[in-house]
Design a protein around this motif. Structure first.
Motif, PDB file in Angstrom:
ATOM      1  N   VAL A  59       0.855  -1.183   0.000  1.00 34.75           N
ATOM      2  CA  VAL A  59       0.000   0.000   0.000  1.00 34.75           C
ATOM      3  C   VAL A  59       0.892   1.235   0.000  1.00 34.75           C
ATOM      4  O   VAL A  59       1.722   1.401   0.898  1.00 34.75           O
ATOM      5  N   ALA A  60       0.737   2.087  -0.994  1.00 33.97           N
ATOM      6  CA  ALA A  60       1.511   3.321  -1.072  1.00 33.97           C
ATOM      7  C   ALA A  60       0.640   4.513  -0.703  1.00 33.97           C
ATOM      8  O   ALA A  60      -0.497   4.621  -1.157  1.00 33.97           O
ATOM      9  N   VAL A  61       1.192   5.389   0.138  1.00 33.93           N
ATOM     10  CA  VAL A  61       0.517   6.636   0.503  1.00 33.93           C
ATOM     11  C   VAL A  61       1.301   7.763  -0.154  1.00 33.93           C
ATOM     12  O   VAL A  61       2.491   7.948   0.121  1.00 33.93           O
ATOM     13  N   LEU A  62       0.641   8.515  -1.026  1.00 34.75           N
ATOM     14  CA  LEU A  62       1.309   9.551  -1.804  1.00 34.75           C
ATOM     15  C   LEU A  62       0.757  10.932  -1.472  1.00 34.75           C
ATOM     16  O   LEU A  62      -0.406  11.077  -1.102  1.00 34.75           O
ATOM     17  N   ALA A  63       1.608  11.940  -1.621  1.00 32.50           N
ATOM     18  CA  ALA A  63       1.188  13.329  -1.414  1.00 32.50           C
ATOM     19  C   ALA A  63       2.247  14.229  -2.037  1.00 32.50           C
ATOM     20  O   ALA A  63       3.429  13.858  -2.111  1.00 32.50           O
ATOM     21  N   ALA A 122       3.406  -0.406  -5.865  1.00 35.49           N
ATOM     22  CA  ALA A 122       2.240  -0.669  -5.022  1.00 35.49           C
ATOM     23  C   ALA A 122       1.134  -1.438  -5.733  1.00 35.49           C
ATOM     24  O   ALA A 122       0.967  -1.375  -6.945  1.00 35.49           O
ATOM     25  N   ASP A 123       0.361  -2.158  -4.920  1.00 34.66           N
ATOM     26  CA  ASP A 123      -0.877  -2.795  -5.372  1.00 34.66           C
ATOM     27  C   ASP A 123      -2.072  -1.882  -5.119  1.00 34.66           C
ATOM     28  O   ASP A 123      -3.090  -1.967  -5.805  1.00 34.66           O
ATOM     29  N   VAL A 124      -1.940  -1.043  -4.095  1.00 37.68           N
ATOM     30  CA  VAL A 124      -3.006  -0.106  -3.704  1.00 37.68           C
ATOM     31  C   VAL A 124      -2.354   1.255  -3.482  1.00 37.68           C
ATOM     32  O   VAL A 124      -1.296   1.340  -2.867  1.00 37.68           O
ATOM     33  N   VAL A 125      -2.990   2.321  -3.982  1.00 35.02           N
ATOM     34  CA  VAL A 125      -2.437   3.668  -3.848  1.00 35.02           C
ATOM     35  C   VAL A 125      -3.477   4.592  -3.228  1.00 35.02           C
ATOM     36  O   VAL A 125      -4.632   4.637  -3.681  1.00 35.02           O
ATOM     37  N   PHE A 126      -3.061   5.317  -2.189  1.00 39.78           N
ATOM     38  CA  PHE A 126      -3.898   6.356  -1.586  1.00 39.78           C
ATOM     39  C   PHE A 126      -3.233   7.702  -1.836  1.00 39.78           C
ATOM     40  O   PHE A 126      -2.049   7.883  -1.529  1.00 39.78           O
ATOM     41  N   ASN A 127      -3.992   8.653  -2.389  1.00 35.76           N
ATOM     42  CA  ASN A 127      -3.499  10.003  -2.583  1.00 35.76           C
ATOM     43  C   ASN A 127      -3.977  10.852  -1.417  1.00 35.76           C
ATOM     44  O   ASN A 127      -5.161  11.162  -1.295  1.00 35.76           O
ATOM     45  N   ASN A 128      -3.035  11.212  -0.554  1.00 43.57           N
ATOM     46  CA  ASN A 128      -3.361  11.911   0.682  1.00 43.57           C
ATOM     47  C   ASN A 128      -3.147  13.419   0.527  1.00 43.57           C
ATOM     48  O   ASN A 128      -2.205  13.994   1.073  1.00 43.57           O
TER      49      ASN A 128
END
Length: 200
Positions: free
Chosen positions: A131-135, A171-177
């Motif tokens: 899981v990647a958290v991006l910003a 990543a398999d899952v990406v969240f744009n924070n």
């Protein structure tokens, strides 16, 4: 036992993701914290002093994290030398925790890994999902500074890490924070419910 690997740069929001899953009883470990534990061990301190000079230890013989960081992150080669000294110990500490959680019957664990560069990383621990958290960088800098970090140190650390494009590829899952912690938490809860339903 399935392993969820959470990656992201400084100030991206990894701790928010970890916190949401912790509310559901999922145990979590931060590899940065294990790195700090490793610095307390005599054999690691000795290796650091041999590699980076005795000045990386203070008068009490403990690792001076500021001095060590200034030397170990001065170049990619220096960082690789640091990892060669610390990662085997971090890996052992990680295995101890994972084995204990598996013995306790946990079906899922979270590992936070801010320094992941590729899936062959020995500390990627055979992740079931990454899981990647991006910003945006400036938003991350502002968050870290608000949390008490010196801006110069934040920018130095971010510059030493891979970029969000590379994280997204890993990543398999990406969240744009780009919003509030509550908005990120809502994204995570939605994904987590789907993940649990799919994986059982």
């Amino acid at each position: 036992m399935r392993r969820v690997l959470v990656i992201g740069g400084m100030g991206a929001g990894k701790s928010t993701v970890r916190g949401v899953l912790a509310q559901d009883g999922v145990p979590a470990v931060d590899l940065d914290a294990l790195g700090h534990e490793a610095l307390e061990l005599p054999e690691v301190r000795a290796g650091l002093a041999d590699c980076f000079g005795p000045e990386v230890l203070d008068a009490a013989g403990r690792a001076s994290r500021a001095t060590l960081a200034s030397r170990a992150f001065a170049s990619s080669q220096a960082t690789e030398r640091l990892q060669a000294i610390t990662w085997p110990t971090i890996g052992r500490l990680l295995d101890e925790r994972l084995n204990a959680w598996e013995a306790a019957g946990h079906r899922v664990v979270v590992v936070e890994h801010s320094a992941l560069r590729d899936r062959d990383d020995p500390l990627a621990c055979d992740a079931d999902v990454i899981v990647a958290v991006l910003a945006p960088v400036e938003q991350r800098v502002a968050r870290a500074v608000a949390a008490g970090w010196p801006e110069r140190e934040v920018r130095r650390r971010i510059a030493a890490q891979i970029g969000d494009e590379q994280r997204a590829c890993l990543a398999d899952v990406v969240f744009n924070n780009t919003g509030t912690p509550a908005q990120l938490a809502a994204q995570v809860r939605t994904w987590w419910h789907h993940y649990q339903a799919e994986r059982g």
